[in-house]
Design an enzyme around this catalytic site. Structure first.
Site, PDB file in Angstrom:
ATOM      1  N   ARG A  71      50.129  48.398  24.304  1.00  0.00           N
ATOM      2  CA  ARG A  71      51.446  49.623  24.046  1.00  0.00           C
ATOM      3  C   ARG A  71      51.926  49.282  22.116  1.00  0.00           C
ATOM      4  O   ARG A  71      52.182  49.790  21.918  1.00  0.00           O
ATOM      5  CB  ARG A  71      52.362  48.617  25.322  1.00  0.00           C
ATOM      6  CG  ARG A  71      52.521  49.748  25.993  1.00  0.00           C
ATOM      7  CD  ARG A  71      53.408  48.981  26.939  1.00  0.00           C
ATOM      8  NE  ARG A  71      53.817  47.646  27.150  1.00  0.00           N
ATOM      9  CZ  ARG A  71      54.750  46.534  27.704  1.00  0.00           C
ATOM     10  NH1 ARG A  71      55.359  46.749  28.525  1.00  0.00           N
ATOM     11  NH2 ARG A  71      54.360  45.649  27.781  1.00  0.00           N
ATOM     12  N   LYS A  94      42.288  38.205  38.696  1.00  0.00           N
ATOM     13  CA  LYS A  94      43.482  38.387  39.848  1.00  0.00           C
ATOM     14  C   LYS A  94      44.832  38.125  39.679  1.00  0.00           C
ATOM     15  O   LYS A  94      44.822  38.499  38.939  1.00  0.00           O
ATOM     16  CB  LYS A  94      43.306  36.414  40.219  1.00  0.00           C
ATOM     17  CG  LYS A  94      44.136  35.274  39.826  1.00  0.00           C
ATOM     18  CD  LYS A  94      44.032  34.105  40.438  1.00  0.00           C
ATOM     19  CE  LYS A  94      44.662  33.000  39.940  1.00  0.00           C
ATOM     20  NZ  LYS A  94      45.714  32.874  39.770  1.00  0.00           N
ATOM     21  N   HIS A 112      37.913  32.577  37.533  1.00  0.00           N
ATOM     22  CA  HIS A 112      37.146  31.988  36.413  1.00  0.00           C
ATOM     23  C   HIS A 112      36.805  30.280  36.589  1.00  0.00           C
ATOM     24  O   HIS A 112      35.985  29.733  35.788  1.00  0.00           O
ATOM     25  CB  HIS A 112      38.832  31.321  35.266  1.00  0.00           C
ATOM     26  CG  HIS A 112      39.694  30.276  35.150  1.00  0.00           C
ATOM     27  ND1 HIS A 112      40.667  30.555  36.268  1.00  0.00           N
ATOM     28  CD2 HIS A 112      39.674  29.103  34.504  1.00  0.00           C
ATOM     29  CE1 HIS A 112      41.184  29.664  36.213  1.00  0.00           C
ATOM     30  NE2 HIS A 112      40.523  28.414  35.636  1.00  0.00           N
ATOM     31  N   GLU A 168      47.093  19.946  38.659  1.00  0.00           N
ATOM     32  CA  GLU A 168      47.978  20.044  36.890  1.00  0.00           C
ATOM     33  C   GLU A 168      49.561  18.890  36.604  1.00  0.00           C
ATOM     34  O   GLU A 168      49.960  19.067  38.036  1.00  0.00           O
ATOM     35  CB  GLU A 168      48.189  21.209  36.865  1.00  0.00           C
ATOM     36  CG  GLU A 168      46.972  22.263  37.402  1.00  0.00           C
ATOM     37  CD  GLU A 168      47.758  23.648  37.049  1.00  0.00           C
ATOM     38  OE1 GLU A 168      47.452  24.236  35.485  1.00  0.00           O
ATOM     39  OE2 GLU A 168      48.139  24.325  37.944  1.00  0.00           O
ATOM     40  N   ASP A 203      48.274  31.326  44.248  1.00  0.00           N
ATOM     41  CA  ASP A 203      48.020  31.415  42.956  1.00  0.00           C
ATOM     42  C   ASP A 203      46.156  30.093  42.378  1.00  0.00           C
ATOM     43  O   ASP A 203      46.017  30.488  41.911  1.00  0.00           O
ATOM     44  CB  ASP A 203      48.785  29.535  42.446  1.00  0.00           C
ATOM     45  CG  ASP A 203      48.782  30.247  40.484  1.00  0.00           C
ATOM     46  OD1 ASP A 203      48.519  30.949  39.835  1.00  0.00           O
ATOM     47  OD2 ASP A 203      48.654  29.033  39.375  1.00  0.00           O
ATOM     48  N   HIS A 211      40.869  29.629  44.225  1.00  0.00           N
ATOM     49  CA  HIS A 211      39.675  28.626  43.000  1.00  0.00           C
ATOM     50  C   HIS A 211      39.285  27.769  43.972  1.00  0.00           C
ATOM     51  O   HIS A 211      37.757  27.718  44.138  1.00  0.00           O
ATOM     52  CB  HIS A 211      40.292  28.019  42.012  1.00  0.00           C
ATOM     53  CG  HIS A 211      41.082  28.921  41.396  1.00  0.00           C
ATOM     54  ND1 HIS A 211      40.713  30.290  40.512  1.00  0.00           N
ATOM     55  CD2 HIS A 211      41.756  28.583  40.045  1.00  0.00           C
ATOM     56  CE1 HIS A 211      41.200  30.364  39.802  1.00  0.00           C
ATOM     57  NE2 HIS A 211      42.503  29.895  38.744  1.00  0.00           N
ATOM     58  N   LYS A 213      51.174  21.255  40.952  1.00  0.00           N
ATOM     59  CA  LYS A 213      51.846  21.798  40.000  1.00  0.00           C
ATOM     60  C   LYS A 213      52.424  20.141  39.281  1.00  0.00           C
ATOM     61  O   LYS A 213      52.934  19.775  41.122  1.00  0.00           O
ATOM     62  CB  LYS A 213      52.526  22.585  39.093  1.00  0.00           C
ATOM     63  CG  LYS A 213      51.535  23.782  39.288  1.00  0.00           C
ATOM     64  CD  LYS A 213      51.916  24.520  38.082  1.00  0.00           C
ATOM     65  CE  LYS A 213      51.238  25.946  38.374  1.00  0.00           C
ATOM     66  NZ  LYS A 213      50.136  26.033  37.195  1.00  0.00           N
TER      67      LYS A 213
HETATM   68  C1  BG6 Z   1      45.245  30.125  37.094  1.00  0.00           C
HETATM   69  C2  BG6 Z   1      46.756  29.554  37.839  1.00  0.00           C
HETATM   70  O1  BG6 Z   1      44.649  31.042  37.551  1.00  0.00           O
HETATM   71  O2  BG6 Z   1      44.888  28.917  36.534  1.00  0.00           O
HETATM   72  C3  BG6 Z   1      47.424  28.702  37.118  1.00  0.00           C
HETATM   73  O3  BG6 Z   1      47.729  30.331  37.958  1.00  0.00           O
HETATM   74  C4  BG6 Z   1      46.306  27.640  36.557  1.00  0.00           C
HETATM   75  O4  BG6 Z   1      48.490  28.400  37.322  1.00  0.00           O
HETATM   76  C5  BG6 Z   1      44.609  27.484  36.203  1.00  0.00           C
HETATM   77  O5  BG6 Z   1      47.200  26.925  35.581  1.00  0.00           O
HETATM   78  C6  BG6 Z   1      44.251  26.706  35.591  1.00  0.00           C
HETATM   79  O6  BG6 Z   1      43.029  26.580  35.673  1.00  0.00           O
HETATM   80  P1  BG6 Z   1      42.404  25.216  35.064  1.00  0.00           P
HETATM   81  O7  BG6 Z   1      41.496  26.067  34.429  1.00  0.00           O
HETATM   82  O8  BG6 Z   1      43.239  24.669  33.368  1.00  0.00           O
HETATM   83  O9  BG6 Z   1      41.559  24.218  36.003  1.00  0.00           O
END
Ligand code: BG6
Length: 508
Positions: free
Chosen positions: A49, A157, A187, A225, A244, A249, A349
């Site tokens: 934008r 996602k 990812h 995390e 999330d 994942h 988290k």
């Molecule tokens: C993301 C989540 O997909 O993955 C985040 O939305 C999370 O909340 C992140 O922190 C963790 O990814 P990685 O690669 O740091 O383990």
């Protein structure tokens, strides 16, 4: 599964001034450029934008590279500039049809000027709602048609927020794009160590032959995390850790850890095997929901001498939020290989450290004498996804001296010990794969739907009568998660920042 060299093409990134593009996509593209893995010719058209011209956009990209990519020893001073010169910019309002007509004209012009065929990868690095809007506008302007080259669409996602919305999204996308044109990014699948699961399991007789219910007692998968919700409460509070991290994942990692060997390492075979696992996730019964699913939310605490706010005190989080920042689930697979083997998943988290790992707990040695010697413990195989990427195996040896006492020792491999091997960022691999047309490491629509089918009842339970337990920031989640393990006579592994066996030198 080896990426073919990508054909000449244009990468069109929507959301080019956003955080993901700046922190992840541009650095990943730069690394591919340095390794000479980008297509030739190649150009990137950034869409956003913000009002930039090409030069202003390139200057921003250069700043981002300076921020997020350390200068390599011996890097040529002009290298970044030369890379940024393949970047162009087009301003666009995502809901304005006329802007898409201008985009179409700009793409044609760039293709002509740079002698590029009509091969395009569209990357939606945009908020979720736009995954439903942009593809429709692209189709209205025929930008999805594969007359003279390929058109691929990469989406981030979340793929829906439940089974119904995921199916609606897929239906909408399929009106304009075929499934083979869709690349859903998870990812975690781009992480080198997640891919290593496949090699470790299937390229080693040692592991391949013992990977089933006959030898494995249970499996733990942890994604911890240490950071909190940071500035993402706007998104996270309506998502929670289940949507999330676990729905995508962790279940994808579980699928790779549990699948049967694919006949070939191509996307059709790998997707078929992982889908078999995901469709085999045994739905949790009412009793299992009550006993085998734990929800937690972090509360204020002191971590390493610093005071850390509770989740409800974080910016933009409602004071009465019931969003889970931690979840643990015990589940089973309807799969003969995994008969009666529990999988314990946890993600959270504000836990003591950042770590993702899979722990395979083997059965106790059945020998009536040797299996019960003092000190004898079942073998563990720890597959460390991050950090201190590697693999650690524990086993018992005779302690020197009289009698038979067993000492538990470990054998470990750390990727960092491989000279000259830097682990590439997940986005590097995934960008290269979608540019090369290899969807193996992307989530298929069916897999996403199967994950939601398992997760939906858990979310329904959470929104009805499930309890949410507080846990002080910096701890391993609520006591109830330990109690769930204790009922099975087990304890969670206590992972450290460094890959080590429980009880060994541990950094947090
Ligand atoms: C993301 C989540 O997909 O993955 C985040 O939305 C999370 O909340 C992140 O922190 C963790 O990814 P990685 O690669 O740091 O383990």
């Amino acid at each position: 599964m080896s990426a073919a060299t990508p054909q000449p093409q244009m990468l069109v990134i929507f959301g080019a001034s956003g955080d993901l593009a700046r922190r992840k996509l541009f650095p990943a593209l730069y690394s591919l450029h340095v390794q000479q893995l980008l297509p030739r010719p190649f150009l990137m058209l950034g869409i956003g934008r913000t009002q930039y011209d090409d030069e202003m956009f390139r200057a921003e990209v250069m700043k981002d590279l300076d921020l997020f990519v350390p200068k390599a020893a011996g890097e040529h001073p002009q290298e970044r500039l030369c890379f940024a010169n393949s970047f162009y910019y087009q301003q666009l309002s995502t809901n304005d049809g006329a802007d898409y007509a201008r985009l179409a004209a700009r793409m044609e012009q760039l293709q002509r000027d740079n002698e590029l065929p009509d091969n395009v990868v569209y990357y939606l690095s945009t908020p979720p709602a736009l995954s439903q809007q942009i593809p429709v506008f692209l189709a209205q302007h025929n930008l999805h048609r594969e007359h003279n080259g390929f058109k691929r669409l990469v989406i981030e996602k979340p793929f829906g927020s439940d089974g119904v919305s995921a199916r609606a999204l897929h239906e909408l996308l399929h009106k304009h794009f075929e499934e083979r044109q869709l690349y859903r990014i998870d990812h975690y699948l781009g992480k080198e160590t997640v891919q290593n699961l496949i090699v470790l399991r299937f390229a080693n007789t040692l592991f391949d032959t013992v990977w089933d219910y006959r030898h494995i007692e249970y499996v733990e998968i942890t994604a911890a995390e240490s950071i909190g919700v940071e500035k993402r409460a706007g998104y996270f509070d309506s998502s929670g850790i289940i949507r999330d991290m676990i729905q995508n994942h962790l279940l994808q990692v579980l699928a790779l850890a549990a699948m049967d060997p694919p006949q070939q390492f191509d996307s059709a075979c790998v997707h078929a095997e992982t889908l078999k696992v995901l469709r085999g996730l045994r739905p949790l019964s009412a009793t299992e929901l009550q006993n085998n699913v734990i929800f937690g939310q972090y509360t204020a605490s002191h971590v390493r001498g610093e005071s850390v706010p509770g989740y409800r005190d974080e910016p933009d989080v409602p004071a009465d939020s019931h969003t889970e920042t931690y979840a643990a689930i015990k589940l089973y697979l309807n799969h003969s290989r995994w008969y009666n083997v529990p999988f314990y998943l946890r993600a959270g988290k504000r836990l003591p450290t950042r770590v993702t790992e899979i722990v395979i707990h083997f059965k106790r040695c059945p020998h009536p004498v040797l299996g019960t010697l003092p000190g004898a413990l079942p073998n563990q195989l720890i597959i460390r996804i991050q950090p201190d990427e590697g693999v650690l195996m524990t086993f018992g040896l005779k302690e020197p001296g009289g009698g038979f006492h067993v000492k538990n020792v470990s054998m470990d491999f750390h990727y960092k010990d491989l000279a000259k091997t830097a682990i590439a960022d997940a986005y590097e691999r995934l960008l290269l794969d979608c540019m090369s047309g290899d969807a193996t490491l992307f989530a298929s629509g069916d897999a996403v739907e199967a994950c939601w089918d398992f997760i939906d009842p858990i979310l329904a339970w959470k929104n009805s009568s499930a309890r949410l337990f507080g846990y002080p920031a910096g701890t391993w989640g609520p006591n109830e998660a330990d109690a769930m393990m204790a009922r099975d006579g087990r304890t969670w592994r206590y992972p450290c920042k460094n890959l080590a066996a429980d009880g060994d030198y541990c950094e947090l």
